[in-house]
Design a protein around this motif. Structure first.
Motif, PDB file in Angstrom:
ATOM      1  N   LEU B  14       2.893  -4.274   0.958  1.00 17.95           N
ATOM      2  CA  LEU B  14       2.763  -4.333   2.348  1.00 17.95           C
ATOM      3  C   LEU B  14       3.504  -3.101   2.825  1.00 17.95           C
ATOM      4  O   LEU B  14       3.291  -2.402   4.024  1.00 17.95           O
ATOM      5  CB  LEU B  14       3.301  -5.516   2.975  1.00 17.95           C
ATOM      6  N   SER B  15       4.682  -2.820   2.100  1.00 18.69           N
ATOM      7  CA  SER B  15       5.567  -1.777   2.828  1.00 18.69           C
ATOM      8  C   SER B  15       4.897  -0.503   2.527  1.00 18.69           C
ATOM      9  O   SER B  15       4.839   0.338   3.491  1.00 18.69           O
ATOM     10  CB  SER B  15       7.076  -1.683   2.216  1.00 18.69           C
ATOM     11  N   MET B  16       4.263  -0.214   1.403  1.00 19.57           N
ATOM     12  CA  MET B  16       3.466   1.080   1.315  1.00 19.57           C
ATOM     13  C   MET B  16       2.397   1.112   2.575  1.00 19.57           C
ATOM     14  O   MET B  16       2.127   2.035   2.775  1.00 19.57           O
ATOM     15  CB  MET B  16       3.006   0.927  -0.135  1.00 19.57           C
ATOM     16  N   GLY B  17       1.646  -0.076   2.527  1.00 18.95           N
ATOM     17  CA  GLY B  17       0.701  -0.368   3.377  1.00 18.95           C
ATOM     18  C   GLY B  17       1.020   0.190   4.490  1.00 18.95           C
ATOM     19  O   GLY B  17       0.014   0.825   5.460  1.00 18.95           O
ATOM     20  N   MET B  18       2.021  -0.093   5.101  1.00 18.18           N
ATOM     21  CA  MET B  18       2.706   0.117   6.497  1.00 18.18           C
ATOM     22  C   MET B  18       2.728   1.806   6.492  1.00 18.18           C
ATOM     23  O   MET B  18       2.537   2.282   7.507  1.00 18.18           O
ATOM     24  CB  MET B  18       4.006  -0.079   6.788  1.00 18.18           C
ATOM     25  N   ILE B  19       3.220   2.339   5.449  1.00 16.42           N
ATOM     26  CA  ILE B  19       3.329   3.772   5.416  1.00 16.42           C
ATOM     27  C   ILE B  19       1.982   4.592   5.593  1.00 16.42           C
ATOM     28  O   ILE B  19       1.539   5.384   6.241  1.00 16.42           O
ATOM     29  CB  ILE B  19       3.981   4.224   4.247  1.00 16.42           C
ATOM     30  N   TYR B  20       0.899   3.954   4.724  1.00 16.14           N
ATOM     31  CA  TYR B  20      -0.613   4.186   4.796  1.00 16.14           C
ATOM     32  C   TYR B  20      -1.028   4.147   6.447  1.00 16.14           C
ATOM     33  O   TYR B  20      -1.567   5.037   6.891  1.00 16.14           O
ATOM     34  CB  TYR B  20      -1.314   3.736   3.899  1.00 16.14           C
ATOM     35  N   ALA B  21      -0.588   2.922   6.778  1.00 15.16           N
ATOM     36  CA  ALA B  21      -1.084   2.406   8.100  1.00 15.16           C
ATOM     37  C   ALA B  21      -0.592   3.502   9.300  1.00 15.16           C
ATOM     38  O   ALA B  21      -1.313   3.769  10.481  1.00 15.16           O
ATOM     39  CB  ALA B  21      -0.668   1.149   8.478  1.00 15.16           C
ATOM     40  N   LEU B 224      -1.467  11.473   2.584  1.00 14.85           N
ATOM     41  CA  LEU B 224      -2.661  11.367   3.504  1.00 14.85           C
ATOM     42  C   LEU B 224      -3.716  10.600   2.851  1.00 14.85           C
ATOM     43  O   LEU B 224      -4.609  10.102   3.602  1.00 14.85           O
ATOM     44  CB  LEU B 224      -2.804  12.694   3.950  1.00 14.85           C
ATOM     45  N   LEU B 225      -4.093  10.930   1.703  1.00 14.11           N
ATOM     46  CA  LEU B 225      -5.224  10.314   0.985  1.00 14.11           C
ATOM     47  C   LEU B 225      -5.342   8.969   0.937  1.00 14.11           C
ATOM     48  O   LEU B 225      -6.719   8.221   1.308  1.00 14.11           O
ATOM     49  CB  LEU B 225      -5.288  10.817  -0.576  1.00 14.11           C
ATOM     50  N   LYS B 226      -4.240   8.271   0.636  1.00 10.36           N
ATOM     51  CA  LYS B 226      -4.194   6.885   0.972  1.00 10.36           C
ATOM     52  C   LYS B 226      -4.570   6.323   2.252  1.00 10.36           C
ATOM     53  O   LYS B 226      -5.369   5.199   2.671  1.00 10.36           O
ATOM     54  CB  LYS B 226      -3.058   6.152   0.454  1.00 10.36           C
ATOM     55  N   GLY B 227      -3.958   7.087   3.227  1.00 10.94           N
ATOM     56  CA  GLY B 227      -4.383   7.049   4.650  1.00 10.94           C
ATOM     57  C   GLY B 227      -5.585   7.140   4.985  1.00 10.94           C
ATOM     58  O   GLY B 227      -6.357   6.064   5.851  1.00 10.94           O
ATOM     59  N   PHE B 228      -6.160   8.076   4.688  1.00  8.42           N
ATOM     60  CA  PHE B 228      -7.698   8.199   4.608  1.00  8.42           C
ATOM     61  C   PHE B 228      -8.358   6.962   4.132  1.00  8.42           C
ATOM     62  O   PHE B 228      -9.295   6.741   4.817  1.00  8.42           O
ATOM     63  CB  PHE B 228      -8.154   9.529   3.895  1.00  8.42           C
ATOM     64  N   GLY B 245      -6.965  -1.871   7.006  1.00  9.91           N
ATOM     65  CA  GLY B 245      -7.601  -1.185   5.845  1.00  9.91           C
ATOM     66  C   GLY B 245      -6.246  -0.650   5.221  1.00  9.91           C
ATOM     67  O   GLY B 245      -6.496  -0.729   4.023  1.00  9.91           O
ATOM     68  N   SER B 246      -5.568  -0.087   5.752  1.00 12.17           N
ATOM     69  CA  SER B 246      -4.430   0.747   4.979  1.00 12.17           C
ATOM     70  C   SER B 246      -3.319  -0.539   4.510  1.00 12.17           C
ATOM     71  O   SER B 246      -3.019  -0.157   3.280  1.00 12.17           O
ATOM     72  CB  SER B 246      -3.501   1.510   6.217  1.00 12.17           C
TER      73      SER B 246
END
Ligand SMILES: Nc1ncnc2c1ncn2[C@@H]1O[C@H](COP(=O)(O)OP(=O)(O)O)[C@@H](O)[C@H]1O
Ligand SMILES: [Mg+2]
Lengths: 254, 292
Positions: B14-21, B224-228, B245-246
């Motif tokens: 979730l924390s990495m997901g927040m960063i991607y989000a 950025l790729l993960k954000g994409f 999604g992120s």
């Protein structure tokens, strides 16, 4: 007698355009256009596709490069940008309606108050909202609906309603009837007349020449970027050139 | 005991997901406002990490001062970025011009960072130190919880701005139809600049949040790729979709380490491909049909 003196002194001219030329880069779209709109009137501008009608409205609202002079109640607004123009209550309803598709009807209307409210002003649009909903009850029924889902006629009403929210001193309407069914057009034109009766002058661009001439006080015919014919709407409607080129079988009795 | 491991993975995911989000949201806001994918978003993210490293480690600022100064710098970055990379090209007849200019900006930013801080990665100490221990053996670093907290805060703030404030409504309007917005008297130069500022500040803070977990280096830009990926899985152009999604990408990636640590990226992008095959518009794809 009173009418005569108005004509002579021209004291009620709100919008006064002289020698207007408009340019898209190196392409010139308008050549030395003179147009005026008087207090309380409906003025229509008819002409074929590509004649320069939209360019004329865009020049007024500061959306295209232009030269000449545009005066608004005596103030030279020629070089104002679109924000300054809108703040003066010159509200341009664009061709193709351009409602904000992802906003609801009511949100679209609320955004229409930006010109007097600014980003951070208090919401004080109850009167305007009542006016618009009385004028277009259909919008009230659909006020929570996203505006892309409206029919063409409803979108046109929303686009006009949104401009009414901006406390217009004049409405510039660009082809309001485009793509609408005859019955819908008839209803729309009734509303336009009703809005005008409440005191808002209207400068209207139309391809539907016969209906536009019917409700207008004054008319201009534009061809290839120049004014070809102008006069009282009922005279223009009887001009042979206009009958041949724009009215055809729709010509009324003269 | 497995529950504990899963909880750990969930928190990290979730924390990495927040960063991607945060990254994805920044991109989506710009896509909606100016219709252009900003490929330099990852470099603005990296720059955020470096700026905070410089303020904290090199200039020894206390965290509150550091945050205020960093935010001011991000606002400046956003404004400069808009006027250098977007504004002069906004009327270009060829939309790819702006995309290429963002690619150029990403290279420039990377090189400038190397000139200033060198190409050797630097270390940023944790913002919050310590470890939360549950049931005696489940260890969760506070830094992850901190990221989840601040991330949720930022995301909520953006939603509130667009949902509750008239300013946000006007920004939405300008993003959906800039021509109509100008005719109504919305100063689109202001709404566009604000969008760039919000976007740059979001990713700048994102870079700060993530910097203690990784080495601070120019390769942070590749986040950025993960954000994409998150953005595409959620559905292009939808902020809510991008966030969900992120978060999904973060969690999938985290749980993928149960099976393979080396190929977790491959797992993420396989999921992306499957989603694209099954639902080309993403989970929350274009609810607004493109009406002409
Ligand atoms: N964005 C533009 N770029 C270049 N030329 C344009 C543009 N818009 C309009 N024109 C040209 O200006 C002329 C007038 O167009 P317009 O004002 O849209 O006409 P109308 O509204 O009467 O159909 C046309 O010849 C058209 O080709
Ligand atoms: Mg036109």
């Amino acid at each position: 007698m009173k009418l005569l003196s108005r004509r002579i002194w021209g004291e009620e001219k709100m919008l006064n355009i002289k020698n207007l030329c408009a340019f898209y880069g190196s392409i010139q779209a308008l050549y030395d256009i003179d147009i005026e709109v008087q207090e309380g009137t409906i003025v229509c501008l008819i002409g074929a596709n590509g004649a320069g009608k939209t360019s004329l409205l865009k020049s007024i609202s500061g959306m295209v490069q232009h030269s000449g002079t545009i005066e608004w109640n005596g103030e030279d607004i020629t070089n104002y940008n679109s924000v300054q123009i809108a703040r003066r209550g010159i509200m341009h309803v664009p061709e193709g309606r351009h409602v904000f598709p992802g906003l609801t009807v009511e949100e679209n209307l609320e955004v229409g108050t930006i010109n007097w409210r600014g980003f951070f002003g208090k919401r004080r649009d109850a009167d305007e909202l009542t006016y618009v909903y009385d004028m277009f009850p259909r919008l009230k029924e659909r006020r929570k609906q996203l505006s892309w889902s409206l029919s063409g006629g409803e979108q046109q009403m929303l686009a006009i309603g949104r401009a009414l929210m901006g406390r217009p001193k004049i409405l510039l309407l660009d082809e309001p009837s485009m793509g609408l069914a005859p019955l819908v057009i008839e209803e729309l034109f009734e509303k336009i007349v009703a809005i005008n009766k409440k005191g808002t002058p209207i400068l209207m661009v139309e391809q539907n020449a016969s209906m536009a001439l019917e409700i207008s006080d004054y008319a201009y015919v534009i061809n290839q970027g120049s004014i070809e014919i102008s006069g009282a709407a009922k005279d223009v409607a009887c001009d042979d050139r206009v009958i041949n080129a724009y009215l055809g079988v729709h010509a009324g009795q003269c | 005991m497995n529950i504990g491991l899963y909880l750990q993975l969930l928190v990290i995911g979730l924390s990495m997901g927040m960063i991607y989000a945060i990254l994805a949201m920044g991109i989506v806001l710009l896509v909606r406002a100016v219709g252009v994918l900003n490929f330099a978003q990852g470099e603005l993210f990296m720059l955020g990490a470096y700026v905070c490293y410089a303020l904290t480690v090199q200039l020894h600022m206390p965290i509150y001062v550091m945050l205020i100064v960093a935010l001011l710098i991000f606002v400046l970055f956003g404004t400069l970025f808009m006027f250098a990379v977007y504004w002069p090209l906004r009327n270009s007849k060829w939309p790819a011009t702006i995309i290429i200019s963002t690619l150029g900006a990403s290279v420039v930013l990377k090189e400038v960072v190397k000139l200033i801080w060198g190409s050797v990665p630097v270390v940023q100490p944790p913002i919050i130190k310590g470890v939360l221990v549950l049931w005696g053996n489940v260890r969760i670093e506070y830094q992850y919880l901190f990221i989840i907290g601040i991330g949720s805060l930022l995301i909520t703030a953006v939603f509130l701005l667009f949902d509750k404030l008239f300013l946000g409504r006007a920004m939405q309007a300008a993003a959906q139809d800039s021509y109509a917005a100008q005719l109504l008297g919305i100063p689109t130069i202001v709404t566009t600049a604000l969008t760039y500022i919000i976007s740059a500040s979001l990713v700048g803070v994102g870079g700060w949040l993530v910097s203690p977990l990784f080495l601070v280096s120019t390769s942070l830009g590749s986040f950025l790729l993960k954000g994409f990926a998150g953005m595409v899985i959620g559905g292009l152009g939808d902020v809510k979709g991008a966030v969900i999604g992120s978060l999904l990408v973060g969690v999938i990636e985290s749980f993928a380490t149960l099976f393979t640590a080396t190929y977790k990226d491959a797992v993420v992008f396989s999921v992306l491909i499957i989603v694209l095959i099954v639902r080309p518009t993403g989970f929350f794809g274009q609810k607004i049909s493109e009406k002409v």
